[in-house]
Enzyme design. Sequence first.
Site, PDB file in Angstrom:
ATOM      1  N   THR A 114       0.812  -1.225   0.000  1.00  0.00           N
ATOM      2  CA  THR A 114       0.000   0.000   0.000  1.00  0.00           C
ATOM      3  C   THR A 114       0.843   1.273   0.000  1.00  0.00           C
ATOM      4  O   THR A 114       0.436   2.289  -0.563  1.00  0.00           O
ATOM      5  CB  THR A 114      -0.937   0.022   1.229  1.00  0.00           C
ATOM      6  OG1 THR A 114      -0.174  -0.248   2.399  1.00  0.00           O
ATOM      7  CG2 THR A 114      -2.011  -1.034   1.108  1.00  0.00           C
ATOM      8  N   ARG A 115       2.042   1.214   0.596  1.00  0.00           N
ATOM      9  CA  ARG A 115       2.873   2.421   0.659  1.00  0.00           C
ATOM     10  C   ARG A 115       3.475   2.802  -0.692  1.00  0.00           C
ATOM     11  O   ARG A 115       4.014   3.891  -0.847  1.00  0.00           O
ATOM     12  CB  ARG A 115       3.989   2.246   1.701  1.00  0.00           C
ATOM     13  CG  ARG A 115       3.495   2.405   3.134  1.00  0.00           C
ATOM     14  CD  ARG A 115       4.633   2.370   4.112  1.00  0.00           C
ATOM     15  NE  ARG A 115       5.104   1.022   4.354  1.00  0.00           N
ATOM     16  CZ  ARG A 115       6.240   0.718   4.977  1.00  0.00           C
ATOM     17  NH1 ARG A 115       7.050   1.689   5.388  1.00  0.00           N
ATOM     18  NH2 ARG A 115       6.585  -0.535   5.181  1.00  0.00           N
ATOM     19  N   MET A 116       3.359   1.915  -1.685  1.00  0.00           N
ATOM     20  CA  MET A 116       3.823   2.254  -3.034  1.00  0.00           C
ATOM     21  C   MET A 116       2.854   3.224  -3.717  1.00  0.00           C
ATOM     22  O   MET A 116       3.172   3.823  -4.739  1.00  0.00           O
ATOM     23  CB  MET A 116       3.958   0.989  -3.885  1.00  0.00           C
ATOM     24  CG  MET A 116       4.977  -0.006  -3.406  1.00  0.00           C
ATOM     25  SD  MET A 116       6.666   0.577  -3.436  1.00  0.00           S
ATOM     26  CE  MET A 116       7.086   0.384  -5.157  1.00  0.00           C
ATOM     27  N   LYS A 117       1.629   3.346  -3.148  1.00  0.00           N
ATOM     28  CA  LYS A 117       0.599   4.226  -3.703  1.00  0.00           C
ATOM     29  C   LYS A 117       0.350   3.908  -5.182  1.00  0.00           C
ATOM     30  O   LYS A 117       0.381   4.783  -6.047  1.00  0.00           O
ATOM     31  CB  LYS A 117       0.983   5.694  -3.505  1.00  0.00           C
ATOM     32  CG  LYS A 117       1.063   6.057  -2.017  1.00  0.00           C
ATOM     33  CD  LYS A 117       1.442   7.479  -1.776  1.00  0.00           C
ATOM     34  CE  LYS A 117       1.456   7.784  -0.279  1.00  0.00           C
ATOM     35  NZ  LYS A 117       2.046   9.061   0.043  1.00  0.00           N
TER      36      LYS A 117
END
Length: 252
Positions: A13-16
């Site tokens: 999720t932090r890769m957006k």
Amino acid sequence: MLKAIILAAGKGTRMKSDKPKVVHEVLGKPMVYYSIEAAKNAGCEKVCVIVGYKAEEVEHSIHTTYESLGLADEMKNRVSYALQKEQLGTGHAVKCASDFIGNDGDVVVLCGDTPLVTADTLESAIRRHKTDGNGVTVISAILDDPFGYGRIIRDDKGLDRIVEQKDATEEEQAVCEVNSGMYIFQCDALLSALSQVKNDNAQGEYYLPDTIGIIKAMGLPVDAVPMDDADQIRGVNTLEQLVEAEEIMKNR
């Protein structure tokens, strides 16, 4: 036989991004490709990739990468997949490949989002694992800032256990030797230990590092081997970290 499991089920999720984390590219190839290559070049005859989020997209990315290199047929015989329908922790992910693991030989466990690990590092740890007759050998690293990583806790006999950041005491958090998330296991010991792992921790997940204490209780030696180059454990969780990994790869 020496085999490898590569954990590649997460969304990231932090890769957006809507893309699965492990298909984001480093120098034109998906991150997971580099983990497969490191395992292959370290002597692993078979590789099982644990897929989950957008599994078909991950499999397609791996296939098309090898197809572009003219190696699709060779890799079809070498690479297989196991599905982790729910992400319930690293221990659960590896357990999804129980049939692949079997009871013979050793299995290397790698992460699909650590593209910088080299075959040389893996070969060195595998040699140590076999020479010492370990039930499990953890590949570790010494970091100036170990925040976020599981800590390698040693006693007078060597490796005692691994404690995750969220579960670590203040004293344990001060330890700078960390778990890379990469391991070599005796296959039969791993399967037996996975059946005993519980999820009574801060995350409610089945942690793969919990197998270490179980394997130790079986009477098998366990150890942690620090790698020379701590950059190799860099996990890519953000687009910024992806750029950093690409720079390191270019400099090689």
